[in-house]
Design a protein around this motif. Structure first.
Motif, PDB file in Angstrom:
ATOM      1  N   LYS A   1      -2.583  -2.926   1.270  1.00 44.98           N
ATOM      2  CA  LYS A   1      -1.181  -3.145   1.540  1.00 44.98           C
ATOM      3  C   LYS A   1      -0.161  -2.822   0.388  1.00 44.98           C
ATOM      4  O   LYS A   1       0.607  -1.853   0.597  1.00 44.98           O
TER       5      LYS A   1
ATOM      6  N   TYR B   1      -0.864 -13.175   1.625  1.00 44.29           N
ATOM      7  CA  TYR B   1      -0.871 -12.843   2.958  1.00 44.29           C
ATOM      8  C   TYR B   1       0.139 -13.432   3.899  1.00 44.29           C
ATOM      9  O   TYR B   1       0.940 -13.044   4.610  1.00 44.29           O
TER      10      TYR B   1
ATOM     11  N   GLU C   1      -5.157   3.335  -0.574  1.00 46.25           N
ATOM     12  CA  GLU C   1      -5.223   2.428   0.492  1.00 46.25           C
ATOM     13  C   GLU C   1      -6.622   2.562   1.515  1.00 46.25           C
ATOM     14  O   GLU C   1      -7.095   1.812   1.730  1.00 46.25           O
TER      15      GLU C   1
ATOM     16  N   GLU D   1      -5.356  -6.904   0.916  1.00 43.98           N
ATOM     17  CA  GLU D   1      -4.114  -7.195   0.516  1.00 43.98           C
ATOM     18  C   GLU D   1      -3.999  -5.977  -0.475  1.00 43.98           C
ATOM     19  O   GLU D   1      -2.812  -5.443  -0.747  1.00 43.98           O
TER      20      GLU D   1
ATOM     21  N   ASN E   1       2.298   0.367   0.572  1.00 43.73           N
ATOM     22  CA  ASN E   1       3.778   0.443   0.203  1.00 43.73           C
ATOM     23  C   ASN E   1       4.108   1.422  -0.737  1.00 43.73           C
ATOM     24  O   ASN E   1       5.307   2.060  -1.127  1.00 43.73           O
TER      25      ASN E   1
END
Length: 298
Positions: free
Chosen positions: A244, A196, A255, A241, A248
């Motif tokens: 994320k 993070y 997600e 996390e 990406n």
């Protein structure tokens, strides 16, 4: 004078000198302790050092010189006197660590050594001497490689300069003491913080490794305590996390799945915290209702 008589005279003279020295040392010790209690530390050091001229290997007197210098030291100060106090304190703590524990009633050798090491490491930390602290702990670890406490102490230094080395140390702690939930929790939290807080400096590849390792550690923590809400809260953060990483990768379904899983763990953590709070209330009520022991009659 016969040789035998001469020998007796020499021995008697030596015993008399030893007796005088012992008496002088006791008098100086009383004066030193009096000055120390009055916080006249430099005066106390003077008395203690006079004793060390008579008994240089006395562990308790060497300790008093170390602790008196420590009392005079102001952490963070660059004043020459503070540099002197810190160096003197370190010198005498190091000497104490080489000497055997005092052979005195009520002195446990293990507790004595632990106390010395605690003060020594605290002073090194205050003086910003991390390299020396790491060297000391690594030498100690070489003698006791299965001691999780040493690995844990090393991790606190490693994390300042080498995250991977620190993480390896925290994992070693958890492996050596696998029934302690906090050890696995620490590994999980460390992985999350790196992922993070590392931001763009952490690649998706590294982030994925951290998430996998951290999630496995947190799962072990929760398995040891199914109401471990602190660990559950970090499981939630780990899923975010992971979200994320999928974001990406333009993996919208992945997600959304991870965000939903994170939300589920938030609810689990809140429920577990409520259970814990209720358990604590019940325990407090039980203790309050327990009959108090009567005070002995005078």
């Amino acid at each position: 004078m016969s040789r035998r008589l001469l020998a007796l005279v020499v021995v008697s003279s030596l015993l008399a000198v030893a007796g005088c020295d012992s008496l002088k040392a006791r008098v100086l010790l009383v004066k030193g302790h009096k000055a120390y209690k009055a916080q006249q530390y430099e005066e106390a050091i003077g008395y203690y050092k006079q004793i060390l001229q008579i008994k240089p290997e006395d562990p308790q007197v060497n300790y008093m010189v170390a602790i008196s210098n420590l009392a005079l030291y102001h952490p963070g100060s660059s004043h020459p006197k503070d540099k002197q106090f810190s160096e003197e304190s370190l010198k005498y703590f190091e000497k104490c660590l080489r000497l055997p524990a005092p052979n005195a009633k009520g002195v446990d050798p293990k507790s004595w050594t632990e106390k010395l090491e605690k003060y020594y490491l605290s002073l090194l930390a205050a003086a910003g001497m991390d390299d020396k602290a790491v060297a000391f702990l690594e030498a100690k670890r070489a003698k006791n490689p299965q001691d999780p406490t040493i690995w844990s102490e090393l991790a606190t230094y490693y994390v300042k300069r080498d995250f991977n080395k620190a993480l390896d140390a925290w994992e070693k702690v958890a492996t050596l003491a696998p029934k302690v939930k906090e050890n696995w929790y620490t590994v999980g939290v460390a992985c999350w913080e790196r992922s993070y807080k590392g931001g763009a400096a952490v690649s998706d590849s590294e982030r994925q490794q951290l998430i996998t390792k951290g999630m496995a550690a947190l799962d072990k923590a929760v398995a040891l305590d199914n109401n471990y809400f602190e660990a559950m809260a970090y499981v939630n953060l780990m899923h975010r996390e992971q979200a994320k990483v999928y974001a990406n990768q333009k993996n919208k379904a992945g997600e959304e799945r991870e965000v939903a899983e994170a939300d589920r763990w938030v609810k689990k953590a809140l429920a577990a915290r409520q259970i814990k709070q209720e358990q604590e209330k019940q325990q407090a009520a039980k203790e309050a209702a327990a009959p108090k022991a009567e005070a002995p009659k005078k």
